[in-house]
Design an enzyme around this catalytic site. Structure first.
Site, short mmCIF file in Angstrom:
data_model
loop_
_atom_site.label_atom_id
_atom_site.label_comp_id
_atom_site.label_asym_id
_atom_site.label_seq_id
_atom_site.Cartn_x
_atom_site.Cartn_y
_atom_site.Cartn_z
N PRO A 39 39.24 46.16 115.10
CA PRO A 39 39.44 47.56 115.66
C PRO A 39 38.81 47.68 117.06
CG PRO A 39 38.37 47.67 113.52
CD PRO A 39 38.41 46.12 113.87
N TYR A 60 25.99 41.55 118.28
CA TYR A 60 27.00 42.10 117.49
C TYR A 60 28.32 41.13 117.80
CZ TYR A 60 30.38 45.82 116.19
OH TYR A 60 31.37 46.61 115.34
N TYR A 101 37.74 50.83 119.77
CA TYR A 101 36.94 52.05 119.94
C TYR A 101 37.53 53.23 118.94
CZ TYR A 101 33.95 49.53 123.18
OH TYR A 101 33.19 48.69 123.76
#
Length: 239
Positions: free
Chosen positions: A177, A147, A179
């Site tokens: 972004p 990821y 969390y």
């Protein structure tokens, strides 16, 4: 002139918020989804935003999908590459399928989708591409080599394509972004979630709507001098 925007992963989470923000801003919006038909149909009924189903990891599916969208909504002026998945695991236990599914969906899709809209944007002399990266593409994360690598790759892609499109009034930017309170966080154990929140200086998770407001800003006609940039929306967790 009403511009057309297409959002991948556009019926849930951050993508849903982006689709709604762009609709509210007056754009014609299409939302792409891959597999959750029930959620997509509910989204379409509630918002009247047309939904389109294909796998953004498939180059040819993206070609035919973009053609379908443009036939129905008009030439795509704005592309938001938001689709993403996780297949977490330590690298010494990760298999090739876990690696390539994440790479193909999270990074490969950015190429697949951008490739099929960039020529039209250049010819028309206008385009806005916003790629959704992640805080973990900037700082890394335990158990997310796949990821993090994909999301880091998005940042290099963004800068390079921004250089290519600049003279044609095609801007390309990224948002990373932190969390956010979305479905992706729903499976995180409560103890882990509280530890994450404790590490965020503002003391809370972000919201999908906060990310969507940045997207709406970047795709506006007036944002033409902003390109090749990455905008961190993470509550001060990583600077």
């Amino acid at each position: 002139m009403t511009r057309t925007a297409l959002v991948t992963g556009g019926t849930r989470g951050i993508g849903k918020a982006v689709s709604l923000a762009l609709q509210a801003a007056g754009y014609r919006v299409g939302a792409v989804y891959r597999s959750n038909t029930d959620a997509a149909q509910t989204f379409q009924k509630m918002t009247s935003v047309p939904v389109f189903q294909w796998d953004v990891a498939d180059f040819e599916a993206c070609r035919s999908g973009v053609a379908q969208v443009e036939q129905q909504l008009g030439p795509i002026d704005i592309l938001v590459n938001n689709a993403g998945i996780t297949r977490d695991g330590f690298l010494h236990k990760m298999d090739a399928d876990q690696w390539w599914r994440v790479m193909n969906t999270n990074l490969g899709s950015v190429f697949n989708m951008s490739r099929h809209v960039i020529e039209g944007m250049r010819e028309r002399g206008f385009g806005r591409i916003v790629n959704i990266s992640s805080i973990n593409g900037e700082k890394g994360q335990l158990g997310q080599t796949n990821y993090a690598a994909a999301k880091a790759g998005i940042l290099g892609f963004t800068k390079s394509l921004a250089l290519e499109g600049a003279r044609k009034n095609v801007t390309v930017n990224a948002i990373a972004p932190g969390y956010c309170d979305t479905d992706m966080m729903a499976s995180v154990p409560e103890q882990t979630l509280q530890a994450i929140i404790a590490s965020i200086p503002v003391g809370r998770l972000g919201t999908a709507e906060e990310v969507a407001r940045m997207v709406a800003f970047l795709v506006a006609d007036e944002a033409g001098f902003i390109t090749g940039a990455t905008f961190d929306i993470n509550g001060g967790q990583h600077m």
